[in-house]
Design an enzyme around this catalytic site. Structure first.
Site, PDB file in Angstrom:
ATOM      1  N   ARG A 130       0.811  -1.222   0.000  1.00  0.00           N
ATOM      2  CA  ARG A 130       0.000   0.000   0.000  1.00  0.00           C
ATOM      3  C   ARG A 130       0.845   1.273   0.000  1.00  0.00           C
ATOM      4  NH1 ARG A 130      -2.486  -4.034   2.838  1.00  0.00           N
ATOM      5  NH2 ARG A 130      -4.673  -4.366   2.266  1.00  0.00           N
ATOM      6  N   HIS A 155      -0.960  -2.463  -4.502  1.00  0.00           N
ATOM      7  CA  HIS A 155      -0.371  -3.338  -5.514  1.00  0.00           C
ATOM      8  C   HIS A 155      -0.298  -2.702  -6.903  1.00  0.00           C
ATOM      9  CE1 HIS A 155       0.008  -6.306  -2.537  1.00  0.00           C
ATOM     10  NE2 HIS A 155      -1.120  -6.970  -2.700  1.00  0.00           N
ATOM     11  N   HIS A 229       2.858 -12.808  -5.365  1.00  0.00           N
ATOM     12  CA  HIS A 229       1.682 -12.927  -4.493  1.00  0.00           C
ATOM     13  C   HIS A 229       1.087 -14.338  -4.532  1.00  0.00           C
ATOM     14  CE1 HIS A 229      -1.866 -11.531  -2.302  1.00  0.00           C
ATOM     15  NE2 HIS A 229      -1.336 -10.322  -2.232  1.00  0.00           N
ATOM     16  N   ASP A 305      -2.056  -9.781   8.230  1.00  0.00           N
ATOM     17  CA  ASP A 305      -1.770  -9.063   6.986  1.00  0.00           C
ATOM     18  C   ASP A 305      -0.797  -7.950   7.342  1.00  0.00           C
ATOM     19  OD1 ASP A 305      -1.743  -8.157   4.411  1.00  0.00           O
ATOM     20  OD2 ASP A 305      -3.777  -7.344   4.397  1.00  0.00           O
ATOM     21  N   GLU A 370       5.185 -12.709   0.968  1.00  0.00           N
ATOM     22  CA  GLU A 370       5.519 -11.731  -0.055  1.00  0.00           C
ATOM     23  C   GLU A 370       6.795 -10.989   0.352  1.00  0.00           C
ATOM     24  OE1 GLU A 370       1.852  -9.363  -0.959  1.00  0.00           O
ATOM     25  OE2 GLU A 370       0.984 -10.813   0.446  1.00  0.00           O
TER      26      GLU A 370
END
Length: 405
Positions: A130, A155, A229, A305, A370
């Site tokens: 982000r 992304h 991803h 996350d 990631e």
């Protein structure tokens, strides 16, 4: 800004970035014909490695998407498609030799387009993760990006690298097989400055190492944060949740977030928090903890996350993360030149659609590792820089090692 681990930006020495862009786009990836497998004369090791190319599907506009199928002597197979330069499938035997596809994906292009927000298996760019409020400043100029995640850009914006068709060519050597993919992103794409030429090389060897090497160059100063991803479920895609799978992340700190999932700018210790994976811990052990951070990531039930600050200093010989499945015996290890890893537990999959092989993809049905620079780095001067200077070369390498061999 602080310097990057591993000094990943070094002078290219090829002149203007446009020269490299032209070279990439007319190179072997553009010229390759459909070749079928490794040369049998390349040695005993190579005899067990193969790469084949086939038609995968067509876009709604009729553009052909290709699939590259990589195999090794251990029965492992990786499929990479040119739509989004993405990992479409990873087939791996378990401890008893039973094979399963452990990567979440789709078997047609339409589903990848219709469910873009999953980003299954894709190369993410220009900027993974982000950017707050869809804006950043560089060299005194403000750049505005499309907002596609509440108030933020996620992304790379509404049409990132995951939605592009990449040029491709097979890779063959005595030690590995793979595919090289190239993409040219013109100046101003999604608001980012600079003509940017990108190359991603996936290679598979007989040690079950899936290596992803990224390189890029721009003719203007820009920002860049490439990642992959892929969602993993080591028990097999569609087999249920990953909550019993056991994770270790080699990180003593993480970057806490606000309610819009943007890092606060501080580094926080993982000790005595649900973020502590310094020792092997079932993913589900603390996922329901009464933690504001977990609720930011998944408001209803909690979830992961977050970006973890790796202890590895960009050293590819140091283990960055490991996840194992006690039932199947499958394991994935990650080694990376990047300073961080986003560990995400597919919080927003809800079982409302099916993936490849007709698998239902439910809540917590996969996890990502990631490898990346930190989210919102262009707006955080104390984070490792994601600025790529004109004419300099961006590189990063991430290796996923799979067991059993």
């Amino acid at each position: 800004m602080t310097s990057n681990p591993g000094n990943r930006y070094s002078l290219l020495g090829l002149g203007a970035a446009a020269t490299l862009a032209a070279t990439l786009m007319v190179g072997p990836a553009m010229a390759a014909a459909k070749e079928q497998s490794t040369d049998s004369g390349m040695g005993d090791n190579a005899a067990h490695l193969a790469v084949t190319e086939s038609d995968f599907d067509k876009t709604p506009q009729g553009e052909q998407i290709e699939r590259y199928h990589l195999t090794n002597r251990n029965g492992m197979a990786v499929d990479v498609i040119t739509f989004g330069a993405r990992v479409q499938s990873i087939v791996l035997p378990d401890k008893n030799g039973k094979k399963a596809d452990i990567a979440l994906g789709f078997d047609n292009v339409k589903d990848y387009i219709d469910h873009q927000s999953t980003y299954f298996g894709a190369i993410i760019g220009r900027y993974g993760n982000r950017i707050a409020n869809g804006t950043f400043k560089l060299d005194g100029k403000t750049y505005n990006l499309p907002k596609n995640d509440g108030p933020n850009t996620l992304h790379g914006g509404t049409e990132g690298f995951d939605q592009k068709i990449w040029a491709a060519a097979p890779i063959r050597s005595n030690d590995a097989v793979g595919v090289e993919l190239t993409h040219f992103s013109p100046d101003g794409t999604m608001g980012f400055p600079g003509d940017l030429a990108v190359t991603v090389r996936y290679t598979l060897d007989n040690d079950n190492d899936l290596r992803i090497h990224y390189s890029a160059v721009s003719d203007k100063d820009t920002v860049i944060n490439l990642t992959n991803h892929t969602y993993f479920n080591l028990a097999g895609a569609g087999s249920g949740t990953v909550l019993d799978q056991v994770a270790m992340i080699n990180a003593n700190q993480y970057t806490p977030i606000n309610k819009t999932l943007i890092p606060t700018g501080k580094l926080a210790p993982v000790k005595d928090t649900p973020m502590d994976f310094t020792t092997p811990t079932p993913i589900g052990r603390n996922i329901h903890a009464d933690s504001p951070q977990l609720k930011y990531a998944e408001p209803k039930q909690g979830g992961y996350d977050f970006n973890w600050v790796l202890n590895t200093d960009g050293d590819l010989d140091k283990l960055a993360a490991r996840v194992s499945d006690p039932q199947s015996g499958r394991m994935v290890e990650m080694y990376t030149s990047e300073p961080g890893v986003q560990f995400y537990t597919s919080n927003f999959l809800d079982g409302s659609f099916k993936g490849a092989h007709g698998n239902t993809l439910g809540h917590w049905g996969g996890f990502t590792l990631e490898a990346q620079h930190y989210p919102n780095s262009p707006n955080q001067p104390d984070f490792p820089t994601t600025t790529l200077k004109a004419g300099q070369k961006y590189t990063q390498t991430t290796v996923y090692r799979f067991l059993p061999e």
